[in-house]
Design a protein around this motif. Structure first.
Motif, PDB file in Angstrom:
ATOM      1  N   MET A 162      -6.834   2.025   2.473  1.00 19.78           N
ATOM      2  CA  MET A 162      -5.737   1.497   1.450  1.00 19.78           C
ATOM      3  C   MET A 162      -5.814   1.689  -0.095  1.00 19.78           C
ATOM      4  SD  MET A 162      -7.477  -1.340   2.403  1.00 19.78           S
ATOM      5  CE  MET A 162      -6.744  -2.259   3.675  1.00 19.78           C
ATOM      6  N   ARG A 163      -5.044   1.774  -0.753  1.00 17.98           N
ATOM      7  CA  ARG A 163      -5.541   1.855  -2.097  1.00 17.98           C
ATOM      8  C   ARG A 163      -5.884   0.734  -2.623  1.00 17.98           C
ATOM      9  NH1 ARG A 163      -2.846   6.268  -4.688  1.00 17.98           N
ATOM     10  NH2 ARG A 163      -2.786   7.895  -3.143  1.00 17.98           N
ATOM     11  N   ASP A 192       0.994  -1.344   0.116  1.00 22.70           N
ATOM     12  CA  ASP A 192      -0.008   0.092  -0.054  1.00 22.70           C
ATOM     13  C   ASP A 192       0.838   1.265  -0.129  1.00 22.70           C
ATOM     14  OD1 ASP A 192      -2.714   0.950   0.150  1.00 22.70           O
ATOM     15  OD2 ASP A 192      -1.974   1.774   2.181  1.00 22.70           O
ATOM     16  N   GLY A 250      -0.243   4.797  -0.696  1.00 21.15           N
ATOM     17  CA  GLY A 250      -1.095   4.574   0.600  1.00 21.15           C
ATOM     18  C   GLY A 250      -0.612   4.947   1.798  1.00 21.15           C
TER      19      GLY A 250
END
Length: 510
Positions: free
Chosen positions: A432-433, A388, A393
């Motif tokens: 998170m991404r 991430d 992220g």
């Protein structure tokens, strides 16, 4: 009601368990009317949040004998029944049902019939219309020729979560970044937001007795189906869609294609595809003489799309997952909508009975994350955090504000506390991404048994994918869920037992 006090009307809603009927009933109640719902199986209404405020009667428009009781004492009867199927006899069935309904309405002294039909093209001979559109037009004419004044509203594509035409649009656009499409995607249509459809339906109840006519109803935008898909992609924040038209796809092949790509049943997709062959654009807006436009006019397509998306609002802000369970607006999905309505949603559920107190279980749940970890496969969580951070992220570096207590809005590693009910529920939203939206819920439920008190741990991971990449992401990680999520549930249960034992030792007199 606003303005001058007017007497409430008694309204009958047929098709009350359907898409429009299930949303019309509470709108009529809100307008101050009394509502009776006619359904073949009254128990189908149990899951509607307004079920306790209406009178439910058993009836079927194809059974004339059941109509008398349903129509008794009714001022306005809403006919929201359509045969969205194919077959040699469905037009005849619709024709007979409409005639019987009109006759029984006249005998019962009903003051008005309100019918929601389909918008038909002006320059296409009736014989060339799809059977679906032709039948809707005929039902409208039957009511207009009956002895009861009628309002026939003619709409094209209704935009709202749960609408079959909208769900077809949603799935096609989300799942296919490159689309080989039938030629009908170039047909012009005039979509309408479900909120405006309901506003017209409710307003039609008080039309003057001398009004007996059809009205075209649509939103302010005239677009092609292809343009609708592109605008949906923008609203849903999807990458640009490449759309290639193939003229040889017949309605039957189109329905098979739709059935392959989407969960919309082919039996439903075919009449929808057949209807989209024809241009359907409003020829007048006379309905505004009787049901005035709201300030700013009817809802435009982009706003209608945003309202229909649960994960996007007008300000492009993701909604709380909890809002999906309690519909607050006509555009929201209802629990009674078909399984394929509301877009793709992937869910991983786990449940375990725990031989520990609910308090001990909740202590473990509320203490999750940060230095306490996630109770399963620490390396997998660490790798996910590193990945991430690699793509920009937050990773796992945020930890926790407090080692023992959480509150709404707290960051928790790469999650955010969205909802907390002390002792019962913790809901986390992923930050998170991801190619979509994700939530993680953990419940501590008390369970009474003769030997004493124990708890049930329930865990639910929810993922709402964005585009094809979102689906591929879920399918790629789902094989590991048994280890990650299954292990998490088991280890939380063990930690609760340990916490319970510690509490018991601490409570013993020294």
């Amino acid at each position: 009601m606003s303005g001058e006090e007017t007497p409430a009307l008694s309204c009958l809603v047929t098709g009350a368990s359907g898409y429009i009927g299930g949303r019309l009933a509470p709108e009529l109640l809100e307008a101050g009317h009394r509502v009776r719902c006619m359904v073949r199986s009254p128990e189908k209404l149990r899951d509607f949040p307004w079920a306790g405020r209406v009178e439910a009667v058993r009836g079927d428009v194809t059974d004339p004998e059941s109509l008398g009781e349903a129509l008794r004492g009714i001022d306005v009867a809403y006919y929201l029944v359509h045969a969205l199927r194919t077959g040699e006899d469905f037009e005849q069935t619709d024709r007979k049902a409409a005639r019987d309904f009109a006759d029984r309405a006249r005998a019962a002294g009903v003051r008005r019939i309100v019918y929601l039909g389909g918008l038909t093209p002006a320059d296409v001979p009736e014989r060339e219309l799809s059977a679906h559109l032709r039948s809707r037009a005929e039902v409208g004419e039957i009511f207009l020729r009956s002895a009861v004044p009628a309002t026939v509203l003619r709409a094209a594509v209704v935009v709202g979560s749960g609408s079959a035409s909208f769900e077809m649009l949603r799935y096609l656009t989300e799942r296919l970044p490159v689309m080989v499409t039938p030629s009908w995607v170039g047909t012009r249509i005039q979509p309408i937001a479900v909120r405006d459809v309901l506003r017209y339906l409710v307003g039609s109840a008080r039309m003057p007795d001398e009004v007996n006519r059809a009205f075209d109803v649509g939103g302010p935008d005239v677009v092609t189906y292809e343009q609708m898909m592109r605008r949906y992609a923008v609203t849903a924040r999807l990458p640009h869609r490449l759309i290639l038209r193939v003229p040889m796809l017949t309605p039957r092949l189109s329905s098979l294609w739709i059935g392959l790509v989407t969960p919309v049943p082919p039996s439903l997709a075919r009449p929808l595809a057949e209807s989209l062959r024809h241009e359907v654009v409003c020829r007048e807006h006379d309905i505004a003489q009787y049901v005035p436009d709201p300030p700013g006019g009817p809802i435009g397509l982009d706003r209608a799309l945003a309202l229909a998306l649960q994960r996007v609002r007008e300000a492009q802000v993701a909604t709380r997952w909890s809002s999906a369970a309690l519909p607050g607006a006509p555009s929201d999905p209802l629990p009674t909508d078909p399984d394929w309505a509301g877009g793709s949603l992937y869910v991983d559920r786990r449940a375990l009975d725990v031989e520990a107190s609910p308090q001990a279980l909740w202590q473990v749940i509320e203490g999750i994350g940060g230095d306490n970890g996630w109770y399963s496969f620490p390396l997998a969580w660490a790798v996910r955090g590193w990945l991430d951070r690699l793509v920009g992220g937050v990773g796992l570096r945020r930890g926790r504000r407090d080692a023992a207590r959480l509150r709404v809005g707290d960051s928790l590693d790469f999650w955010r506390v969205e909802e907390i009910e002390p002792g019962r529920l913790l809901r986390l939203r992923a930050e998170m991404r991801l190619p979509g939206l994700a939530w993680l819920e953990m419940h501590a439920d008390p369970v009474s048994v003769p030997a004493g008190s124990r708890a049930r741990y329930r865990q639910r991971a929810v993922f709402h994918p964005r585009g094809l990449l979102g689906h591929l992401y879920w399918w790629s990680v789902s094989p590991f869920h048994a280890v990650v999520f299954g292990g998490m549930a088991r280890n939380i249960a063990r930690a609760a037992l340990h916490a319970d034992a510690q509490a018991a030792r601490a409570a013993r007199p020294s």
